[in-house]
Design an enzyme around this catalytic site. Sequence first.
Site, PDB file in Angstrom:
ATOM      1  CG  ASN A   1      -3.290 -14.540   7.129  1.00 34.48           C
ATOM      2  OD1 ASN A   1      -3.994 -14.939   7.370  1.00 34.48           O
ATOM      3  ND2 ASN A   1      -3.071 -15.627   5.724  1.00 34.48           N
TER       4      ASN A   1
ATOM      5  CE  LYS B   1      -1.849 -18.810   6.913  1.00 28.45           C
ATOM      6  NZ  LYS B   1      -1.443 -20.188   6.877  1.00 28.45           N
TER       7      LYS B   1
ATOM      8  CG  HIS C   1      -2.057 -16.105   2.187  1.00 30.26           C
ATOM      9  ND1 HIS C   1      -2.042 -17.557   2.230  1.00 30.26           N
ATOM     10  CD2 HIS C   1      -1.338 -16.135   2.898  1.00 30.26           C
ATOM     11  CE1 HIS C   1      -1.115 -17.467   2.268  1.00 30.26           C
ATOM     12  NE2 HIS C   1      -0.339 -17.027   3.613  1.00 30.26           N
TER      13      HIS C   1
ATOM     14  CD  GLU D   1      -2.991 -20.539   3.201  1.00 30.25           C
ATOM     15  OE1 GLU D   1      -3.834 -19.510   3.959  1.00 30.25           O
ATOM     16  OE2 GLU D   1      -1.821 -21.154   4.373  1.00 30.25           O
TER      17      GLU D   1
ATOM     18  CD  GLU E   1       3.133 -15.060   3.479  1.00 27.88           C
ATOM     19  OE1 GLU E   1       3.419 -15.192   4.159  1.00 27.88           O
ATOM     20  OE2 GLU E   1       2.511 -15.455   2.797  1.00 27.88           O
TER      21      GLU E   1
ATOM     22  N   GLY F   1       2.871 -22.785   6.408  1.00 27.46           N
ATOM     23  CA  GLY F   1       2.818 -23.713   7.263  1.00 27.46           C
ATOM     24  C   GLY F   1       3.426 -25.358   7.556  1.00 27.46           C
TER      25      GLY F   1
ATOM     26  CB  SER G   1       7.707 -21.964   8.745  1.00 26.18           C
ATOM     27  OG  SER G   1       6.735 -22.858   8.153  1.00 26.18           O
TER      28      SER G   1
ATOM     29  N   GLY H   1       0.806 -19.608  11.349  1.00 30.31           N
ATOM     30  CA  GLY H   1       0.278 -20.527  12.960  1.00 30.31           C
ATOM     31  C   GLY H   1       0.729 -19.445  14.120  1.00 30.31           C
TER      32      GLY H   1
HETATM   33  P1  PGA Z   1       2.569 -19.867   8.748  1.00 34.13           P
HETATM   34  O1  PGA Z   1       1.802 -19.253   7.571  1.00 34.13           O
HETATM   35  O2  PGA Z   1       3.731 -18.662   9.782  1.00 34.13           O
HETATM   36  O3  PGA Z   1       2.245 -20.709   9.036  1.00 34.13           O
HETATM   37  O4  PGA Z   1       3.785 -20.911   7.807  1.00 34.13           O
HETATM   38  C1  PGA Z   1       2.326 -18.154   6.970  1.00 34.13           C
HETATM   39  C2  PGA Z   1       1.685 -17.478   6.431  1.00 34.13           C
HETATM   40  O5  PGA Z   1       0.493 -18.077   5.307  1.00 34.13           O
HETATM   41  O6  PGA Z   1       1.203 -15.978   5.868  1.00 34.13           O
END
Ligand code: PGA
Length: 249
Positions: free
Chosen positions: A9, A11, A94, A96, A166, A172, A212, A234
Amino acid sequence: MRKHIVAGNWKMNNGLIQTETLISELKQQEKTSDAEVMIAPTFTNLWHAFQSTRQDDIEVIAQNMHFAEDGAYTGEVSAGMLKSIGIQTVILGHSERRAYFKETDESLAKKVSTALAHNMRIVFCFGEELSDRKAGNEEIVVENQIKKALFHLDASAFKAIILAYEPVWAIGTGETASPEQAQDMHAFIRKTLMNKYGEITSDEVSILYGGSVKPNNAKEIFSKPDVDGGLIGGASLKAEDFYAIVNAF
Ligand code: PGA
């Protein structure tokens, strides 16, 4: 046998030039696992990313879509628009999107139905906040998210659904759920599906873990029996790291 899937992803990262660069670096990586590979660039680069991965073992997917077919929804993108450029899969729900754009279980239920009506696959995301886990409510929160957004569907719809657990506190933040915490929740999710749809359906659904995931922890997380892959934020922005995770299976 359910599929192993590793989805990146991206983003709101990478303009056109960075998208081209990252895709060409991804193409140079060697894949040694059986995992399906997906990447989700931002809307403006989907067409280009789709065109430049046509010959490759990489599926380009979208990060979001609207539930309406078309109309007066300034700034939004429809399922039909995604399909018209070849996109077959969309991430929905998601955290976010839920937190910053006020997406609700109810609006997500509509998005899910629209995507399925367009024969799209869905990577459906959900997960508890830190306060839920501290209060011991993580299972009830997750169960409700799944019920409200997905339980209007028939069992057959789950052929097109990939789940992504998640925990919000791990996204993140550099903090991951332990492999045991991930396994416990994935087993609970599968049981929730089994109670409603039966074992054949619950056994076939791929459940990804996100939050993460990095090259140094992917192997242990993916070794758990109910973890079928990862949704990577990330670490999906660096080709070597992303393929180290893909190859962790
Ligand atoms: P992250 O994000 O690996 O940066 O923690 C995961 C996600 O939002 O799908």
